[in-house]
Design a protein around this motif. Sequence first.
Motif, PDB file in Angstrom:
ATOM      1  N   MET A   1       0.835  -1.203   0.000  1.00  0.00           N
ATOM      2  CA  MET A   1       0.000   0.000   0.000  1.00  0.00           C
ATOM      3  C   MET A   1       0.869   1.252   0.000  1.00  0.00           C
ATOM      4  SD  MET A   1      -3.017   1.262  -0.086  1.00  0.00           S
ATOM      5  CE  MET A   1      -3.877   2.794   0.287  1.00  0.00           C
ATOM      6  N   GLY A   2       1.938   1.221   0.854  1.00  0.00           N
ATOM      7  CA  GLY A   2       2.827   2.366   0.908  1.00  0.00           C
ATOM      8  C   GLY A   2       3.559   2.580  -0.396  1.00  0.00           C
ATOM      9  N   HIS A   3       3.985   1.469  -1.032  1.00  0.00           N
ATOM     10  CA  HIS A   3       4.665   1.583  -2.327  1.00  0.00           C
ATOM     11  C   HIS A   3       3.728   2.168  -3.375  1.00  0.00           C
ATOM     12  CE1 HIS A   3       7.293   0.640  -5.675  1.00  0.00           C
ATOM     13  NE2 HIS A   3       6.309  -0.036  -6.252  1.00  0.00           N
ATOM     14  N   TRP A   4       2.467   1.731  -3.387  1.00  0.00           N
ATOM     15  CA  TRP A   4       1.487   2.259  -4.347  1.00  0.00           C
ATOM     16  C   TRP A   4       1.265   3.741  -4.109  1.00  0.00           C
ATOM     17  CZ3 TRP A   4      -3.019   4.916  -3.722  1.00  0.00           C
ATOM     18  CH2 TRP A   4      -3.827   5.055  -4.864  1.00  0.00           C
ATOM     19  N   PHE A   5       1.188   4.146  -2.828  1.00  0.00           N
ATOM     20  CA  PHE A   5       0.957   5.549  -2.501  1.00  0.00           C
ATOM     21  C   PHE A   5       2.122   6.419  -2.975  1.00  0.00           C
ATOM     22  CE2 PHE A   5       1.013   9.229   0.354  1.00  0.00           C
ATOM     23  CZ  PHE A   5      -0.300   9.661   0.255  1.00  0.00           C
ATOM     24  N   ASP A   6       3.332   5.959  -2.724  1.00  0.00           N
ATOM     25  CA  ASP A   6       4.501   6.730  -3.159  1.00  0.00           C
ATOM     26  C   ASP A   6       4.562   6.825  -4.677  1.00  0.00           C
ATOM     27  OD1 ASP A   6       5.354   7.186  -0.576  1.00  0.00           O
ATOM     28  OD2 ASP A   6       6.619   5.398  -0.512  1.00  0.00           O
ATOM     29  N   ARG A   7       4.275   5.720  -5.341  1.00  0.00           N
ATOM     30  CA  ARG A   7       4.403   5.675  -6.799  1.00  0.00           C
ATOM     31  C   ARG A   7       3.332   6.486  -7.508  1.00  0.00           C
ATOM     32  NH1 ARG A   7       4.411   0.099 -10.461  1.00  0.00           N
ATOM     33  NH2 ARG A   7       4.606   1.128 -12.493  1.00  0.00           N
ATOM     34  N   ASN A   8       2.103   6.448  -6.996  1.00  0.00           N
ATOM     35  CA  ASN A   8       0.979   7.066  -7.700  1.00  0.00           C
ATOM     36  C   ASN A   8       0.567   8.436  -7.159  1.00  0.00           C
ATOM     37  OD1 ASN A   8      -0.202   4.805  -9.630  1.00  0.00           O
ATOM     38  ND2 ASN A   8       0.338   3.791  -7.712  1.00  0.00           N
ATOM     39  N   ILE A   9       0.968   8.764  -5.948  1.00  0.00           N
ATOM     40  CA  ILE A   9       0.563  10.034  -5.344  1.00  0.00           C
ATOM     41  C   ILE A   9       1.763  10.948  -5.078  1.00  0.00           C
ATOM     42  CG2 ILE A   9      -0.586  11.132  -3.402  1.00  0.00           C
ATOM     43  CD1 ILE A   9      -2.482   9.597  -5.190  1.00  0.00           C
ATOM     44  N   VAL A  10       2.760  10.437  -4.366  1.00  0.00           N
ATOM     45  CA  VAL A  10       3.879  11.286  -3.949  1.00  0.00           C
ATOM     46  C   VAL A  10       4.794  11.628  -5.122  1.00  0.00           C
ATOM     47  CG1 VAL A  10       5.880  11.467  -2.438  1.00  0.00           C
ATOM     48  CG2 VAL A  10       3.793  10.356  -1.618  1.00  0.00           C
ATOM     49  N   GLU A  11       5.251  10.607  -5.857  1.00  0.00           N
ATOM     50  CA  GLU A  11       6.195  10.843  -6.949  1.00  0.00           C
ATOM     51  C   GLU A  11       5.628  11.736  -8.055  1.00  0.00           C
ATOM     52  OE1 GLU A  11       7.690   7.160  -8.389  1.00  0.00           O
ATOM     53  OE2 GLU A  11       8.681   6.614  -6.492  1.00  0.00           O
ATOM     54  N   PRO A  12       4.379  11.547  -8.495  1.00  0.00           N
ATOM     55  CA  PRO A  12       3.839  12.442  -9.535  1.00  0.00           C
ATOM     56  C   PRO A  12       3.491  13.843  -9.025  1.00  0.00           C
ATOM     57  CG  PRO A  12       2.664  10.332  -9.484  1.00  0.00           C
ATOM     58  CD  PRO A  12       3.457  10.434  -8.224  1.00  0.00           C
ATOM     59  N   GLY A  13       3.678  14.106  -7.732  1.00  0.00           N
ATOM     60  CA  GLY A  13       3.348  15.417  -7.185  1.00  0.00           C
ATOM     61  C   GLY A  13       1.876  15.626  -6.925  1.00  0.00           C
ATOM     62  N   LYS A  14       1.132  14.547  -6.668  1.00  0.00           N
ATOM     63  CA  LYS A  14      -0.304  14.661  -6.444  1.00  0.00           C
ATOM     64  C   LYS A  14      -0.684  14.769  -4.969  1.00  0.00           C
ATOM     65  CE  LYS A  14      -1.789  12.155 -10.590  1.00  0.00           C
ATOM     66  NZ  LYS A  14      -2.571  11.012 -11.115  1.00  0.00           N
ATOM     67  N   LEU A  15       0.312  14.717  -4.071  1.00  0.00           N
ATOM     68  CA  LEU A  15      -0.005  14.773  -2.643  1.00  0.00           C
ATOM     69  C   LEU A  15      -0.693  16.088  -2.258  1.00  0.00           C
ATOM     70  CD1 LEU A  15       0.084  13.453   0.102  1.00  0.00           C
ATOM     71  CD2 LEU A  15       2.408  14.365   0.407  1.00  0.00           C
ATOM     72  N   PRO A  16      -0.241  17.254  -2.744  1.00  0.00           N
ATOM     73  CA  PRO A  16      -0.979  18.488  -2.422  1.00  0.00           C
ATOM     74  C   PRO A  16      -2.426  18.459  -2.892  1.00  0.00           C
ATOM     75  CG  PRO A  16       1.204  19.018  -3.255  1.00  0.00           C
ATOM     76  CD  PRO A  16       1.008  17.544  -3.470  1.00  0.00           C
ATOM     77  N   LEU A  17      -2.670  17.866  -4.065  1.00  0.00           N
ATOM     78  CA  LEU A  17      -4.041  17.770  -4.567  1.00  0.00           C
ATOM     79  C   LEU A  17      -4.886  16.882  -3.665  1.00  0.00           C
ATOM     80  CD1 LEU A  17      -6.020  18.523  -6.808  1.00  0.00           C
ATOM     81  CD2 LEU A  17      -5.248  16.522  -8.083  1.00  0.00           C
ATOM     82  N   LEU A  18      -4.306  15.775  -3.194  1.00  0.00           N
ATOM     83  CA  LEU A  18      -5.020  14.885  -2.281  1.00  0.00           C
ATOM     84  C   LEU A  18      -5.322  15.591  -0.966  1.00  0.00           C
ATOM     85  CD1 LEU A  18      -6.118  12.074  -1.559  1.00  0.00           C
ATOM     86  CD2 LEU A  18      -3.803  11.453  -0.819  1.00  0.00           C
ATOM     87  N   LEU A  19      -4.342  16.333  -0.449  1.00  0.00           N
ATOM     88  CA  LEU A  19      -4.558  17.072   0.797  1.00  0.00           C
ATOM     89  C   LEU A  19      -5.622  18.153   0.614  1.00  0.00           C
ATOM     90  CD1 LEU A  19      -0.855  17.493   1.995  1.00  0.00           C
ATOM     91  CD2 LEU A  19      -2.587  15.943   2.931  1.00  0.00           C
ATOM     92  N   ALA A  20      -5.580  18.830  -0.537  1.00  0.00           N
ATOM     93  CA  ALA A  20      -6.589  19.856  -0.804  1.00  0.00           C
ATOM     94  C   ALA A  20      -7.979  19.248  -0.875  1.00  0.00           C
ATOM     95  CB  ALA A  20      -6.253  20.576  -2.110  1.00  0.00           C
ATOM     96  N   LEU A  21      -8.106  18.098  -1.515  1.00  0.00           N
ATOM     97  CA  LEU A  21      -9.408  17.428  -1.609  1.00  0.00           C
ATOM     98  C   LEU A  21      -9.907  17.009  -0.230  1.00  0.00           C
ATOM     99  CD1 LEU A  21     -11.728  16.146  -3.204  1.00  0.00           C
ATOM    100  CD2 LEU A  21     -10.308  14.103  -3.488  1.00  0.00           C
ATOM    101  N   ALA A  22      -9.013  16.432   0.589  1.00  0.00           N
ATOM    102  CA  ALA A  22      -9.408  16.013   1.934  1.00  0.00           C
ATOM    103  C   ALA A  22      -9.850  17.213   2.768  1.00  0.00           C
ATOM    104  CB  ALA A  22      -8.249  15.288   2.611  1.00  0.00           C
ATOM    105  N   ALA A  23      -9.096  18.314   2.685  1.00  0.00           N
ATOM    106  CA  ALA A  23      -9.461  19.524   3.432  1.00  0.00           C
ATOM    107  C   ALA A  23     -10.767  20.105   2.917  1.00  0.00           C
ATOM    108  CB  ALA A  23      -8.335  20.560   3.314  1.00  0.00           C
ATOM    109  N   PHE A  24     -10.961  20.055   1.613  1.00  0.00           N
ATOM    110  CA  PHE A  24     -12.188  20.563   0.995  1.00  0.00           C
ATOM    111  C   PHE A  24     -13.416  19.808   1.501  1.00  0.00           C
ATOM    112  CE2 PHE A  24     -15.217  19.978  -2.548  1.00  0.00           C
ATOM    113  CZ  PHE A  24     -15.625  21.294  -2.728  1.00  0.00           C
ATOM    114  N   VAL A  25     -13.375  18.482   1.426  1.00  0.00           N
ATOM    115  CA  VAL A  25     -14.513  17.661   1.846  1.00  0.00           C
ATOM    116  C   VAL A  25     -14.749  17.787   3.348  1.00  0.00           C
ATOM    117  CG1 VAL A  25     -15.381  15.300   2.015  1.00  0.00           C
ATOM    118  CG2 VAL A  25     -14.208  16.041  -0.064  1.00  0.00           C
ATOM    119  N   LEU A  26     -13.672  17.740   4.135  1.00  0.00           N
ATOM    120  CA  LEU A  26     -13.815  17.818   5.589  1.00  0.00           C
ATOM    121  C   LEU A  26     -14.357  19.175   6.023  1.00  0.00           C
ATOM    122  CD1 LEU A  26     -13.371  16.304   8.229  1.00  0.00           C
ATOM    123  CD2 LEU A  26     -11.044  17.243   8.302  1.00  0.00           C
ATOM    124  N   THR A  27     -13.865  20.245   5.395  1.00  0.00           N
ATOM    125  CA  THR A  27     -14.352  21.586   5.736  1.00  0.00           C
ATOM    126  C   THR A  27     -15.827  21.732   5.390  1.00  0.00           C
ATOM    127  OG1 THR A  27     -12.167  22.546   5.366  1.00  0.00           O
ATOM    128  CG2 THR A  27     -14.048  24.046   5.307  1.00  0.00           C
TER     129      THR A  27
END
Length: 253
Positions: A1-27
């Motif tokens: 799971m961690g390898h998939w997360f790094d490969r598909n989210i962290v390395e392509p630079g999508k982590l800020p987008l994921l954080l923004a989406l989580a903050a958006f929905v939670l807010t």
Amino acid sequence: MGHWFDRNIVEPGKLPLLLALAAFVLTFAITRFITRMIRAGKGPFRNITPGGMHIHHVVPGVVLSVVGGFGAVASGRHGVTAGICAVIFGMGAGLVLDEFALILHLDDVYWTEEGRQSVEVVVLTAALVLLVLAGFSPLGVNELSSDEQQGRVGVVLTLVVNFCFVLISLFKGKARLAVVGTLVPFVALIGAIRLARPTSMWAKRFYRHRHRARARSMLRAYHHDVRWVGPRRRFQDLIGGAPDRVPLPGRKS
């Protein structure tokens, strides 16, 4: 799971987008919870009214969106600063879109029938961001092969064709299909080939002298609305709360 997360989210630079989406929905979820508590007169929550003027939460939302947006542009897609700015932007976007209907109508329609538009826009926005996270590119550029991506003709042709499908869907009164179709071209194609809604620009222009097509359009729109209006309203009420049957003056979150 961690390898998939790094490969598909962290390395392509999508982590800020994921954080923004989580903050958006939670807010959005927290904001709706608080406004529903204020509406019911429960809990310690109250409207913010300094000097007797009600401050809508779209105001801090705009400030957070501006700060987070400019900060995200300046910080890039990697690093702690990028993540913090993404969270700030997501919070601001959640507050702003929660009052989208108020901005659209320039009126306090939060707990009215028109206020349902805010919930619909929030759900649609979250769905589009999820599609981007899943790897969908605007107007289907991601569906090109590596050879086509290297050729400008293939890219431009794909953009033009898919954009035409999106425009046709809009003119046919199928806004939801058009918006989703910017990321999933097949959806825009469905909207482009199906009958237009009877009140759309397309129907007024092309069905004017086609009585059979206009009748089919009205019948299909009627059956569609009857089938889906109930589930859609229940879903919106579950997320955002049921609107007032009769608008009450002064009632707001």
